[in-house]
Scaffold this active site. Sequence first.
Site, PDB file in Angstrom:
ATOM      1  N   HIS A  96       3.491  -5.094   4.483  1.00  0.00           N
ATOM      2  CA  HIS A  96       3.381  -3.860   3.707  1.00  0.00           C
ATOM      3  C   HIS A  96       4.745  -3.408   3.183  1.00  0.00           C
ATOM      4  O   HIS A  96       4.867  -2.973   2.051  1.00  0.00           O
ATOM      5  CB  HIS A  96       2.770  -2.767   4.591  1.00  0.00           C
ATOM      6  CG  HIS A  96       2.363  -1.555   3.846  1.00  0.00           C
ATOM      7  ND1 HIS A  96       1.062  -1.290   3.519  1.00  0.00           N
ATOM      8  CD2 HIS A  96       3.083  -0.540   3.337  1.00  0.00           C
ATOM      9  CE1 HIS A  96       0.993  -0.170   2.847  1.00  0.00           C
ATOM     10  NE2 HIS A  96       2.214   0.314   2.713  1.00  0.00           N
ATOM     11  N   HIS A 108      -5.576   1.386  -0.096  1.00  0.00           N
ATOM     12  CA  HIS A 108      -5.778   1.876   1.274  1.00  0.00           C
ATOM     13  C   HIS A 108      -7.080   1.274   1.800  1.00  0.00           C
ATOM     14  O   HIS A 108      -8.044   1.991   2.063  1.00  0.00           O
ATOM     15  CB  HIS A 108      -5.804   3.405   1.293  1.00  0.00           C
ATOM     16  CG  HIS A 108      -4.961   3.972   2.381  1.00  0.00           C
ATOM     17  ND1 HIS A 108      -5.276   5.110   3.075  1.00  0.00           N
ATOM     18  CD2 HIS A 108      -3.792   3.551   2.910  1.00  0.00           C
ATOM     19  CE1 HIS A 108      -4.344   5.359   3.968  1.00  0.00           C
ATOM     20  NE2 HIS A 108      -3.421   4.441   3.894  1.00  0.00           N
TER      21      HIS A 108
END
Lengths: 254, 974
Positions: free
Chosen positions: B220, B309
């Site tokens: 990430h 998300h």
Amino acid sequence: MELKVLILRAPGINRDADAALACELAGAYPERIHVNRLIEGSIRLTDYAMLVIPGGFSYGDHLGAGRLLAVDLIHRLGDELERFVADGRPVIGICNGFQVLVKAGLLPGPLRQPPRVTLTTNESHQFECRWVQLEAVANSRCLFTRGIEHPLEVPVAHGEGRIAVRDEATLIELESNGLVALRYLGDGYPANPNGSPHAIAGLCNAQGNVLGLMPHPENAVLPHQHPRWTREPTRHEGDGLQIFRNAVRYAASL
Amino acid sequence: MPLYLVTVASRGIDGPQHLYLLAGAELTPAAVTSLVEHLLHDPVVQQVHWQEVNPDQPLTDPFLPKTDLLVVEVAYRPGVTDSEGESVVEGARRLGVRSLEHARSLRRYFLPATADPVQAAAELAIDIVQTTIAYHPGEQTTTRAAFYTMLVAEPTPTTPVVTTIPLRSADDAELIAISQRGVLALDLAEMRAIQAYFVAQGRDPTDGELETIAQTWSEHCSHKTFKARVRYTQTPEEPPAQPDLYPMLTQLAGGECTIDSLIRTYLMRATEQVLTRRDDRWVLSAFVDNAGILAFGSEHEVSYKVETHNHPSALEPFGGANTGVGGVIRDVLGVSAQPIANIDVLCFGMPDAPPPPPGVLHPRRIASGVVAGIRDYGNKLGIPTVGGAVLFDPGYTANPLVYCGTVGLAPRGLHPRNVRPGDIIVVMGGRTGRDGIHGATFSSIELTHTTASEVGSAVQIGDPITEKKMLDVLLQARDAGLYSAITDCGAGGLSSAIGEMGAALGAEVHLQHVPCKYAGLQPWEIWLSEAQERMVLAVPPDRLIALLTLCTAEEVEATPIGRFTSDGRLRVFYRDLKVVDLDMQFLHDGRPQRVLTAVWQPSPALSRSPHLTTVAPDQALLRLLAHPSIASKERIIRTYDHEVGGRTVIKPLVGVHLAGPSDAAVIQPLPGEPTGLVLGFGICPRYGLHDPYWMALAAIDEALRNVVAVGGDPDQTAILDNFCWGDPKQPDRMAGLVRAAAGCYDGAVAFGTPFISGKDSLNNEYRDADGRRVAIPPTLLISALAQVPDVRQCVTMDLKQAGDVVYLLGNTRSEFAGSHLAAIGMIEDGGALPKVDLATAPATFRALHRAIRAGLVRSCHDLSEGGLAVAAAEMAIAGELGLHLVLDEIHSDFITALFSETPSRFLIAVDPAHTAVFEDTLSGLPLFRLGVVTVNPTLHITWQQQTLIDVPVATLRRVWQQGLEVINVKDTDL
């Protein structure tokens, strides 16, 4: 003369800039002021000619739309606000601002009476963002909807915009006392987006200087805000501007 | 501590009752009366009852029906954001009731007495964030009293400790075990590099240090797959006909190559290539800041960022999407801009899917929760949600995708990026809690049926009003020049934010100053928590008081927690405990480059040819219109506020009754300036199942088609890439990723559209209880941001005037692999894949843009899912007019003419008075005059005198509008 309009800010209020633009286009000088400045006294409401409580989700609206900001108005600004209204100065509450005025008891008024009117969940049980047509009610006491003869096209964007009353008598009183200022035009849903009885879209107080409405005239002030401008004749301004212009003109006349 | 239970029941409305728990050592019945009166109920529509909760006395409740029912009460777990409960405390403070210390909100549902309590709890609550109690009226109330007491109990205080992990002595097996136990998502090479660092230091790492490195080195935060060295192989194949137009495809077709970093080789280099051909300073920031930044007029800049998300939305759809929106808004705040528009692109499993495997929520429940989460955050922030897409495919059942994007507007050059040694580190906004720990590494693991119970802490609920307050003060702080740098506190929490801001300098942090939601957090938890609604600022010491004063004035919490240094070290303390002491250079540059293998196998389906002769055109059209990916999204769009801000000049819904699907929304950022911004999206995962290279080109083409169709300038269009993929360690997935990135280069360079920002979400795979792995379809979202020179020249897709002449712009080829005609099962999925012809597409878009600017186009709609027939139907539905079209010239096969998904095509309606000039403007391009707009509202399409389709527009509309009715968009309570 510079006509100063106080645009009330608070945590979660989010159409303050939109309301300020509308007031500016109507010829006034808006100032966006946080409610805490009024509470602490560093800014005084009496220095302004007009008050707008804009839309948004004040304090998150978790305890019913507008509840906490209504507590601020009544318990911390009550006297000042009451004087402002009694002086006849214009107050406009839009969407969340309308909910705040109703929950505070300023609409339909008079203050300090047991509440008889509220705004609650839309009949569709969902948030509604769509354009509606509004009619200014002919016999209304409202000072800012006078002279509006054509239907106004403006958007709504709310989840709790349905008028609810304690009893049927209250509804009759609202009508007979001229406290209904604006109505949705057209039959049923979605023309009346929240299912309000008598298609009520806006209420005023008995003096006519406090107006609350669910739709957003401040988002219908520029010609290209209209949803069908690509297929209709050119407009010069949005319909919603008339309400602000009327209110500013009235404030200037005081 | 006295505890009171307040019950609120609505009059005349079925729906859950609202319950509040109020606690405070000094809380008196008189104070409770005041709260109940002024705050907790609306006497016009609700009735209320309250009582003290006392273990020795039974609870009474007039609103509990006497009949036998199952009662289920739902509350957020202690520690999870309970905004309603916090509102009660805030309201009490504003009423002057200071004795209220804790408040919690609950919902009470009534079910048939025979309902299974476990099943009911699973349906009413999301277990990882909520807790429930079920009972029958008349039962003993001691359990309930204990449940209520538990909800308001203070967490037990713990002694802060720093644990050392014996890393130096670990063998390879133990290194891997340490990584897995800690959800660190580090591989052996990375663990060995860390081990070597600490061996050289002569000590073992602390828990905080290992976690800091794991977050910083996570997929990430560091994009290690996109920066990896990739060995790509395939069976050599013929290069494309025009190799100079497809240089990267040509290279891959050679059979073997090594790519040193996908992001540098394909994405950043494409931007460099495009920008060397321009001499304006249009792209102000690409791939550097939290968002890409473009010049807008001479005094402003616009920023754009799209994030995903996905994992959190799979486990807790409302909270996952809610915090997804909140997160991308903070990205834009992180470039000191005012968010002015949000977009959302959502991919779900089929709404009519069979019951999903254990641990997976049904696509309908995911879709409803995600839509509600987006609505809640965007609407409350006052940012219009103006565009996006919703796709449905069986491949997203266990792994839904939630892309959230935000556009920002700022005065040019006000975003500071100059941290200096001595600047104070200030954390602003929400408080830190145990929520969101391991979010960065959690996003790098595959989901399984037990993920929810193992890393539930990674999932959170947002608090939009806290973010709104922070937004309000940040823009004032920016204008007053009160900070020297700013970043959002996202994945990795303070560790990533401060680690990045101080990368070139060094930083010293004292965690005991960080405001926490409750006591009991360990130092490493404070350091790693990804609690929402926080930003980190670097504040020059002489500006600190001004900043804190501004924050106090609007009740935003802001706390100095350390300072930036010049020693190149990251040092973190909790009082006198040393939590972290790391070399910044090792932290940021010490990660060994990943080496990955990519092996490409062409899709066998591409060499088959589907049988088109069996397809009945009218049936196919109706079924396509009902497919959830094509069906009207109006039900969802109406629940998003797309008007707030007053900038939305082309709405997501257009036409006579505002039911038509606009190709793209247009916003006018500054009321006095005619320049607009168009937001368009390209996403074609069904093509990705066959070949991600052509999918990438198709996605770029689609995003550009959308913006050009409404009036966007293709030469002032920048794009964003968001890859959602399976496990890159699988050579086939990795090969697809290489091909998609290669397509990004070829497309961006050919169209002259630079990438300005991008993000990847990998490991979107699900491993079921039997160990079977399911990857999502390879999915690339291209988000285009185009300028419109003058919004008054914009065009919408609704038919406007009977008699207008209708044209098709662009060639049609028989390209049905990955098509929606295949998705509805009318043909086999195979044959040629829709391919973008880079020789003609850029010229087509430019010429169409010239025609639109010249006012020659009355309506324009791009052709995408379902091809020409679907586009024609949508234009007719939106305009409530008919179409009479003759397709003879388009293709020798009528099913191809109707339903092929060849890219770079538009349907255009032109005033008969303008046809000559229009045809002139597009001369040299494939332009076909098809017919006219008719008053009679019927879609009438013929081919060689044969009627293919003759369906009333009302029928088309009904089918198209019913497609998504199964998705619940009502306000779900709690």
